[in-house]
Design an enzyme around this catalytic site. Structure first.
Site, PDB file in Angstrom:
ATOM      1  N   THR A  16     -41.017 -58.917  16.026  1.00 12.03           N
ATOM      2  CA  THR A  16     -41.182 -59.336  17.416  1.00 12.03           C
ATOM      3  C   THR A  16     -40.156 -58.691  18.341  1.00 12.03           C
ATOM      4  O   THR A  16     -39.145 -58.172  17.911  1.00 12.03           O
ATOM      5  CB  THR A  16     -41.062 -60.870  17.525  1.00 12.03           C
ATOM      6  OG1 THR A  16     -39.752 -61.267  17.158  1.00 12.03           O
ATOM      7  CG2 THR A  16     -42.086 -61.575  16.650  1.00 12.03           C
ATOM      8  N   ASP A  17     -40.463 -58.786  19.626  1.00 10.33           N
ATOM      9  CA  ASP A  17     -39.493 -58.350  20.633  1.00 10.33           C
ATOM     10  C   ASP A  17     -38.651 -59.562  21.043  1.00 10.33           C
ATOM     11  O   ASP A  17     -38.738 -60.624  20.416  1.00 10.33           O
ATOM     12  CB  ASP A  17     -40.209 -57.698  21.829  1.00 10.33           C
ATOM     13  CG  ASP A  17     -41.161 -58.650  22.560  1.00 10.33           C
ATOM     14  OD1 ASP A  17     -41.075 -59.879  22.380  1.00 10.33           O
ATOM     15  OD2 ASP A  17     -42.006 -58.143  23.322  1.00 10.33           O
ATOM     16  N   PHE A  18     -37.876 -59.436  22.076  1.00  7.41           N
ATOM     17  CA  PHE A  18     -36.967 -60.510  22.476  1.00  7.41           C
ATOM     18  C   PHE A  18     -37.689 -61.774  22.944  1.00  7.41           C
ATOM     19  O   PHE A  18     -37.086 -62.839  23.027  1.00  7.41           O
ATOM     20  CB  PHE A  18     -35.995 -60.024  23.562  1.00  7.41           C
ATOM     21  CG  PHE A  18     -36.658 -59.737  24.875  1.00  7.41           C
ATOM     22  CD1 PHE A  18     -36.679 -60.689  25.882  1.00  7.41           C
ATOM     23  CD2 PHE A  18     -37.268 -58.510  25.110  1.00  7.41           C
ATOM     24  CE1 PHE A  18     -37.293 -60.431  27.096  1.00  7.41           C
ATOM     25  CE2 PHE A  18     -37.883 -58.245  26.319  1.00  7.41           C
ATOM     26  CZ  PHE A  18     -37.903 -59.205  27.312  1.00  7.41           C
TER      27      PHE A  18
END
Length: 141
Positions: A16-18
């Site tokens: 995932t990203d942030f």
């Protein structure tokens, strides 16, 4: 094997990203793994194919991809990647891949894969084509 091949994937933090949503490039990793597992389930191991243990040494390269990002996947989701050949020719396989969360379609890909040996297009082995053609909806051209 008349149904699409299915491969489960759990979304981890590293995918995932942030924001906790799957980073777009990771869908390519998911569908690559699913293609490899489909081949394995058909009795073809890429390591053996690459080294020539099963005949001529072949390499599969992605020649083209058409991608659609429809809905986000999130950390901890359990996804299923469906893979189904839609067309097979002498040296090329076209695959349809769908990433789902239960019944919801999140991502689709149409992937064109070419077989190469010594940097040149090479015919797919007959047994390989036959096993893939047994999958529902696959057309030989």
């Amino acid at each position: 094997m008349n149904a699409p091949h299915t491969f489960p994937i759990r979304v981890y933090f590293e995918d995932t990203d942030f924001t906790g949503i799957v980073y777009h490039a990771n869908y390519l990793r998911f569908i690559e793994r699913a293609r490899t597992e489909m081949l394995r389930d058909l009795g073809f191991h890429q390591g053996a194919i690459h080294t020539g243990e099963t005949g001529d040494a072949l390499f599969f390269v992605v020649a083209r991809m058409q991608l659609e990002f429809l809905r986000p996947a999130r950390m901890d989701d359990l996804l299923t990647v469906e893979t189904k050949p839609s067309k097979i020719s002498a040296a090329v396989i076209e695959l349809e891949q769908i990433v789902r969360r239960e019944e919801e379609i999140l991502f689709t890909a149409r992937v064109l894969i070419a077989a190469l040996a010594d940097g040149k297009p090479r015919r797919l082995p007959r047994e390989f084509r036959e096993k893939l053609e047994l999958r529902e909806g696959c057309v030989q051209s």
